[in-house]
Design an enzyme around this catalytic site. Structure first.
Site, short mmCIF file in Angstrom:
data_model
loop_
_atom_site.label_atom_id
_atom_site.label_comp_id
_atom_site.label_asym_id
_atom_site.label_seq_id
_atom_site.Cartn_x
_atom_site.Cartn_y
_atom_site.Cartn_z
N GLY A 1 46.60 59.49 44.57
CA GLY A 1 48.02 59.59 44.83
C GLY A 1 48.46 58.55 45.85
O GLY A 1 47.93 57.44 45.91
N GLU B 1 35.28 32.69 36.54
CA GLU B 1 34.07 32.51 35.72
C GLU B 1 34.43 32.45 34.23
O GLU B 1 33.67 32.82 33.36
CB GLU B 1 33.04 33.62 35.96
CG GLU B 1 32.71 33.92 37.41
CD GLU B 1 31.94 32.79 38.08
OE1 GLU B 1 32.32 31.63 37.88
OE2 GLU B 1 30.99 33.07 38.83
N PRO C 1 43.40 21.49 39.90
CA PRO C 1 44.80 21.91 39.77
C PRO C 1 45.33 21.83 38.34
O PRO C 1 46.13 22.65 37.91
CB PRO C 1 45.55 20.95 40.70
CG PRO C 1 44.53 20.57 41.74
CD PRO C 1 43.22 20.52 41.01
N GLY C 2 44.86 20.83 37.58
CA GLY C 2 45.35 20.66 36.22
C GLY C 2 44.38 21.06 35.13
O GLY C 2 44.66 20.88 33.95
N PHE D 1 40.82 26.34 44.18
CA PHE D 1 40.32 27.71 44.23
C PHE D 1 38.80 27.78 44.48
O PHE D 1 38.10 28.55 43.83
CB PHE D 1 40.64 28.47 42.93
CG PHE D 1 42.08 28.39 42.51
CD1 PHE D 1 43.09 28.77 43.37
CD2 PHE D 1 42.43 27.92 41.25
CE1 PHE D 1 44.42 28.70 42.98
CE2 PHE D 1 43.76 27.86 40.84
CZ PHE D 1 44.76 28.25 41.72
N SER E 1 41.15 26.80 32.50
CA SER E 1 40.41 27.21 31.31
C SER E 1 39.95 26.01 30.49
O SER E 1 38.88 26.02 29.89
CB SER E 1 41.28 28.13 30.43
OG SER E 1 41.54 29.35 31.09
N GLN F 1 42.23 70.22 34.36
CA GLN F 1 41.50 69.70 33.20
C GLN F 1 41.88 68.26 32.88
O GLN F 1 41.02 67.46 32.47
CB GLN F 1 41.75 70.59 31.97
CG GLN F 1 40.84 70.23 30.81
CD GLN F 1 41.07 71.10 29.60
OE1 GLN F 1 42.16 71.08 29.04
NE2 GLN F 1 40.07 71.87 29.21
#
Length: 412
Positions: A371, A395, A160-161, A188, A164, A310
């Site tokens: 669309g 990752e 949690p802390g 996670f 990265s 095009q």
């Protein structure tokens, strides 16, 4: 349910083929042919993976997403083809293939279900870590059942802390005789709660990366519990939960490598994991190009097919170009990692950064070409887009990938 296909019934549209049928026939324009440059052997197992994706995954991809089904039996069928331990050594049940071979396989499987293939890639990474850094007793204890996928694995680094900044993790492992007592939590975690083997990075020493060790825990260990199942934008065919340790006793015999080597083990696992997840992005992007190609041919506006416009031709050309460029980058990095070249870490980061960014752009553009139909869950293109969005985060975020590349350049 199976995907309805590239078009819906309507005054302007005729019924198009379903995605499983599009994938099953693998109609590939030569300029984006994923078999280009491969050996005959690689083409053979690529074909096996494509066929498995078309027959066993694509028909169920929407249902797995909608009902959040973890398709364990399908993955065990994949393991029977050797996809449970692709780059694990054969003496413990692995296929013993190369990093490039692995990339080719994950790209092909991802065309059938990106979310499920992404979990397979994480499972393979865990099995490889035990095979590579474990002793003979550990290898023979854990790897055979992982390679057969009788047992499933999860990789536990993020907290949690500490995302990265992985080296700041605080999950502690205090040694008491022949055991470590773990306290803390991981966030996670793919497969968390449904898997059997947890490869856990924890702090056995002081602060920083040198204080981190790697332990292997088995489900059912007293003190091991799990948080609620997370509700996610994509990756719904694999559960994600917090993994919680409360006075959780783990044998010292379950430690991979020596104390203090855990962070290095984790990073070496992630180098391959970045190639794997980039390869999953390639598969989703390739599938999305085919879906867009079909839709442009079928859909008519202003009295002619969209394929005659095009602007859309140019956008499709850009998508194809991004796809091939990303594939070449990923395969180059996979080869560098296999050869243990000095530039492999930076090349893996480059490939992950470029491929996941570009492939998301491809999927997003394919949705735009559909669309309003592309925004409906009856159409596979939106699921490919949702499933690979997270590839730019996990990752190692793509911001961290830039840091790795810059650091490599500035240290030269």
């Amino acid at each position: 349910m199976a995907w309805r296909g590239c078009s819906r019934l309507g005054a302007q549209l005729r019924r198009g083929p379903g995605w499983p049928q599009v994938l099953g026939r693998r109609r590939i324009v030569s300029c984006i042919d994923p078999s280009t440059g491969l050996t005959e052997e690689q083409k053979e197992f690529q074909k096996v993976a494509f066929d498995f994706a078309a027959k066993e995954m694509a028909p169920h991809m929407a249902e797995w997403d909608e009902k959040e089904i973890f398709p364990v039996e399908t993955m065990r069928k994949a393991a029977q083809l050797g996809f449970g331990g692709i780059y694990v050594k054969p003496d413990v049940g692995g296929s013993g293939l190369s990093r490039l071979d692995t990339s080719v396989i994950f790209e092909a499987l991802s065309t059938g279900c990106t979310s499920t293939t992404a979990y397979l890639s994480i499972h393979n990474m865990c099995a490889w870590m035990i095979d590579t850094f474990g002793n003979e007793e550990q290898r023979h204890k854990f790897c055979p059942s992982l390679c057969s996928m009788e047992k499933l694995a999860s990789y536990c680094l993020t907290e949690p802390g500490s995302g990265s900044d992985a080296a700041s993790l605080i999950t502690s492992a205090k040694r008491k005789g022949d055991t470590y007592v773990l306290n803390g939590s991981k966030a996670f975690i793919s497969g968390g709660g449904d898997t059997d083997v947890y490869v856990v990075m924890c702090r056995t020493g002081g602060s920083g990366p040198k204080g981190i060790s790697c332990l292997v825990l088995e489900k059912g260990t007293p003190g091991l519990s799990f948080g609620k199942k997370e509700r996610k934008v994509g990756w719904n065919s694999q559960p994600t939960r917090a993994v919680i340790f409360e006075d959780c006793a783990v044998p010292v015999a379950n430690r991979l490598g020596a104390e203090g080597q855990g962070f290095g083990i984790a990073m070496k696992g992630l180098n391959g994991g970045r190639i794997n997840i980039a390869s999953c992005s390639l598969g989703a992007a390739h599938a999305s190009v085919l879906l867009a190609q079909d839709h442009l041919t079928i859909r008519k506006q202003f009295g002619e097919s969209l394929a005659s416009n095009q602007y859309l031709q140019f956008r499709l050309a850009e998508m194809a170009t991004r796809l091939v460029a990303a594939r070449l980058m990923v395969r180059n990095a996979a080869q560098a990692l296999q050869e243990e070249r000095e530039d492999a870490i930076a090349l893996c980061a480059m490939a992950k950064l470029f491929a996941t960014d570009e492939c998301f752009t491809i999927c997003n553009q394919a949705l735009q070409m559909h669309g309003g139909y592309g925004y409906l869950k009856d159409y596979a293109v939106q699921q490919f887009m949702r499933d690979i969005r997270v590839h730019q985060i996990l990752e190692g975020t793509n911001e961290v990938m830039r840091m790795i590349v810059a650091r490599s350049l500035l240290q030269e």
